[in-house]
Design a protein around this motif. Structure first.
Motif, short mmCIF file in Angstrom:
data_model
loop_
_atom_site.label_atom_id
_atom_site.label_comp_id
_atom_site.label_asym_id
_atom_site.label_seq_id
_atom_site.Cartn_x
_atom_site.Cartn_y
_atom_site.Cartn_z
N LEU A 171 0.99 -1.26 -0.01
CA LEU A 171 -0.04 0.12 -0.13
C LEU A 171 0.74 1.36 -0.07
N CYS A 172 1.85 1.32 0.89
CA CYS A 172 2.70 2.48 0.79
C CYS A 172 3.59 2.59 -0.44
N ARG A 173 4.21 1.57 -1.04
CA ARG A 173 4.65 1.53 -2.31
C ARG A 173 3.73 2.17 -3.40
N TYR A 174 2.77 1.60 -3.15
CA TYR A 174 1.62 1.83 -4.49
C TYR A 174 1.33 3.48 -4.27
N LEU A 175 1.03 3.89 -3.20
CA LEU A 175 0.88 5.28 -3.04
C LEU A 175 1.75 6.39 -3.11
N SER A 176 2.76 5.90 -3.21
CA SER A 176 4.14 6.52 -3.15
C SER A 176 4.48 6.77 -4.94
N LYS A 177 4.05 5.67 -5.40
CA LYS A 177 3.85 5.83 -6.92
C LYS A 177 3.19 6.70 -7.47
N VAL A 178 1.67 6.49 -6.89
CA VAL A 178 0.57 7.20 -7.44
C VAL A 178 0.72 8.77 -7.32
#
Length: 152
Positions: A102-109
């Motif tokens: 979740l943290c990885r995905y949000l950082s990308k978005v």
């Protein structure tokens, strides 16, 4: 033998500065003439208004209320409501894998560094709060999240 000063004897006998000044219990000492409240604002600070699930905490950081859906086929922001941002996570909800993803995905978005997106609350719950450590505004974050929903 231990010798006590006058001030300590007065405190031991239950008579402090309030009793010697003749003030009733619960009353405050009078202020000196010309005394000001240095550094204190006359009215309490109010936090800025929230933008639905994206809020600004009193210290200036941005937080996002997340409703996680682990075990999905792919990562996606599925919905932005007034209560939370629904995020599908392509990782199982075991051993913190979904939280890390979740943290990885949000950082990308959100176009932030991975270290700037931190899980604040809800490590074992689907209802989570993510804190953003980078200097950004709540409006920018909300706009980027809504763009992800439209791409879906």
């Amino acid at each position: 033998m231990l010798r006590l000063g006058r001030g300590l004897r007065r405190l031991e006998s239950g008579r402090g500065a309030r009793a010697s000044a003749g003030l009733p219990l619960g009353a405050e000492m009078p202020k000196k003439a010309g005394a000001t409240n240095k550094g204190k604002s006359p009215e309490p600070e109010r936090p800025p208004p929230s933008l639905g699930p994206v809020t600004v905490d009193p210290r200036g950081g941005v937080t996002i209320a997340i409703r996680a859906k682990p075990g999905s086929k792919q990562n996606a922001v599925t919905d932005v409501t007034a209560e939370a941002v629904s995020v599908a996570i392509a990782a199982p909800p075991s051993e913190g894998e979904a939280n890390a993803e979740l943290c990885r995905y949000l950082s990308k978005v959100l176009e932030l560094r991975k270290s700037d997106v931190v899980l604040d609350k809800g490590g074992k719950s689907r209802e989570k709060v993510v804190k953003l450590l980078a200097s950004t505004t709540a409006e920018e974050i909300l706009e980027k999240l809504k763009q992800q929903v439209e791409k879906k």
